[in-house]
Design an enzyme around this catalytic site. Sequence first.
Site, mmCIF file in Angstrom:
data_model
loop_
_atom_site.group_PDB
_atom_site.id
_atom_site.type_symbol
_atom_site.label_atom_id
_atom_site.label_comp_id
_atom_site.label_asym_id
_atom_site.label_seq_id
_atom_site.Cartn_x
_atom_site.Cartn_y
_atom_site.Cartn_z
ATOM 1 N N THR A 189 -54.464 -44.806 -11.437
ATOM 2 C CA THR A 189 -54.870 -46.029 -11.805
ATOM 3 C C THR A 189 -55.933 -46.736 -11.043
ATOM 4 O O THR A 189 -55.658 -46.982 -10.051
ATOM 5 C CB THR A 189 -53.685 -46.670 -11.859
ATOM 6 O OG1 THR A 189 -52.655 -45.822 -12.111
ATOM 7 C CG2 THR A 189 -53.883 -47.810 -12.536
ATOM 8 N N ASP B 250 -43.936 -39.682 -13.015
ATOM 9 C CA ASP B 250 -44.068 -40.328 -14.333
ATOM 10 C C ASP B 250 -43.230 -39.616 -15.403
ATOM 11 O O ASP B 250 -43.084 -40.116 -16.513
ATOM 12 C CB ASP B 250 -45.538 -40.385 -14.771
ATOM 13 C CG ASP B 250 -46.258 -41.580 -14.144
ATOM 14 O OD1 ASP B 250 -45.598 -42.449 -13.560
ATOM 15 O OD2 ASP B 250 -47.503 -41.636 -14.249
ATOM 16 N N ARG C 139 -54.960 -35.855 -18.507
ATOM 17 C CA ARG C 139 -53.690 -36.110 -17.829
ATOM 18 C C ARG C 139 -53.218 -34.828 -17.149
ATOM 19 O O ARG C 139 -53.435 -33.734 -17.679
ATOM 20 C CB ARG C 139 -52.676 -36.548 -18.884
ATOM 21 C CG ARG C 139 -51.303 -36.927 -18.356
ATOM 22 C CD ARG C 139 -51.361 -38.165 -17.536
ATOM 23 N NE ARG C 139 -50.027 -38.771 -17.361
ATOM 24 C CZ ARG C 139 -49.770 -39.680 -16.443
ATOM 25 N NH1 ARG C 139 -50.717 -40.098 -15.614
ATOM 26 N NH2 ARG C 139 -48.562 -40.206 -16.356
ATOM 27 N N ASN D 67 -51.618 -41.697 -9.368
ATOM 28 C CA ASN D 67 -50.326 -42.371 -9.452
ATOM 29 C C ASN D 67 -50.139 -43.334 -8.288
ATOM 30 O O ASN D 67 -50.926 -44.252 -8.142
ATOM 31 C CB ASN D 67 -49.157 -41.400 -9.582
ATOM 32 C CG ASN D 67 -47.900 -42.128 -10.050
ATOM 33 O OD1 ASN D 67 -47.999 -43.165 -10.681
ATOM 34 N ND2 ASN D 67 -46.733 -41.614 -9.736
#
Length: 574
Positions: A385, A427, A112, A405
């Site tokens: 994603t 996010d 991440r 994103n």
Amino acid sequence: MSFPLNWRVLSLSLLLVGSTAFAADGAPKTAAAVHSATLQPRPGHAAIASANFIATNAGLEVLAKGGNAFDAAIAVASTLSVVEPESSGIGGGFMAVLHRAKDGHDIFIDARETAPAAVDRKDYVNPDGSPNRDTALKGPLSAGIPGEPAGLVLIAKRYGRLSLQQSLAPAIRIARDGFKPDARLRGAIAGEQKDLQRWPASVAKYLPDGKPPAEGAIWRDPDQARAWELIAAHGDDGFYRGETAQKLIAAVHAAGGNWTLADLANYRAKERTPIVLNYRGYRVVTAPPPSSGGVAIAEILNILSGFDLSKMDQAHRVHTIVEAMRRAFRDHNDYLGDPDFVKMPLDMLLSPYYADGLRQSILPDKATPSSMLPRAEANEPGMHTTHFSIIDADGNMAAVTSTVNYTMGSTFVAEGTGVLLNDEMDDFALVPNKPNVYGLLGSTANAPEPGKRMLSSMSPSIVIGADRTAVIGSPGGSTIITQVLEGILHFIDGESAQQITAHKRFHHQYMPDEVMVEDGTFDAATSDALTRMGYTLKQRESWGFMNVVTWDRKTNKLDAASDPRRPSGLGKVQ
Ligand code: DON
């Protein structure tokens, strides 16, 4: 109307009594069955499902060279960066659940993005105090420090069989020689054209001759080929230090961003312990924080395990699942963030006793308005994603969800690198209790801080039963969680990979207090019954693109399916 039960107090007291009984790892004892004579211990062949046929084929190419599922994952992810840059890539991050067949080891890879050290919340607020949605979503201030390169290097080092050069070879070749962008990529470029035009390197890369690439035109990305070559040759140092790092920092600064060379050099991908739970005899292995996905899926499945969904009509089945979703998303908003920064009551959230309390608060025939569910007291200081699926011939498995994103990330390409930066900073809860692009609210647990990972909904998951296994995941922002949950339920109900990816979907995320529904999910009678129970139904057009591989150990059949909502996807059995 009064809220019927103080379930939080009830569940906390039960928790104290039974605190040793609910370790996250509640795996069913299926290992013996897996090795029994009637069930196959290894598939003997392989399957990959990804959102783009070029990427699926890149993975199969690496398997054919002797690679395992993890090498194939590196090939698929790096090729998606080239052919599906609107969804994920070298300038973004991913989360993966891996299963190593030889010892049954389950691993979570956290690649991440992180906030840069100079992150400043003021950058995301307008002078009048309203949220600045432009800095949150476009340009270098919206970008976290990329995690994808470090995550792939880590997978190659610890779990791969081939060299990074071999696994990255298809992506480098395709970026250098070119490919024909599919309709979705051309559409994404056209849709983001106005923002892409703000950055010269984005124009040079995505708008040759001032327009999106034409249908059938060959499109090359030599800068990105070079960036992957440097990673293939030098590992982490090929991206986070040296030529690429210097170019990234220069480009980010020239466009008003605040990254430093130290932010890049300090980035680390991490291995974490996945969340493991037992649902109806299946071992579900899924994403821990900094994803909220696994916690939410575990909470929902724990609540549902006290109901017999198969005996309910569709309206009551949906009602029960939506109420479980609502409760899980409330906790998502209040408690969850980066585990390196936030203390989270995971033992409580994952406990079956906590789920018992939540279950008792569900009324049999009536929606519970979200406003009546008490918020957690988690805001005190100190408390805190694209997806692809692979199973190889030995039974190694990879569930990987990767993202920049929003469509085309920040729309900002760093000059000379071929790297399209993510817009993952959105996010974070950049402005407390103001929704992000997915309508998600957040608290201090997910406030931006230097070096912190922003909370994700990505939920790559592996579901292992006595005779059937699924590798599953989806994009879709906040709906990732509920789409994967519904996929798991459909798999356990016996559906094939094709049926799971095609199944119509619905979603609830606590706030806004509405059930989002795909066209055709409910018949008129169910919609009426749900409306009478107090639900607001709202049609939603965009649903994530699920890619699922299943393995039946009795027949030794592998099944790979890509979401029919996206024609360019490919599920293929080798
Ligand atoms: O990590 C997350 O939760 C989001 N950045 C995922 C974005 C996403 O799924 C966009 N696709 N529809």
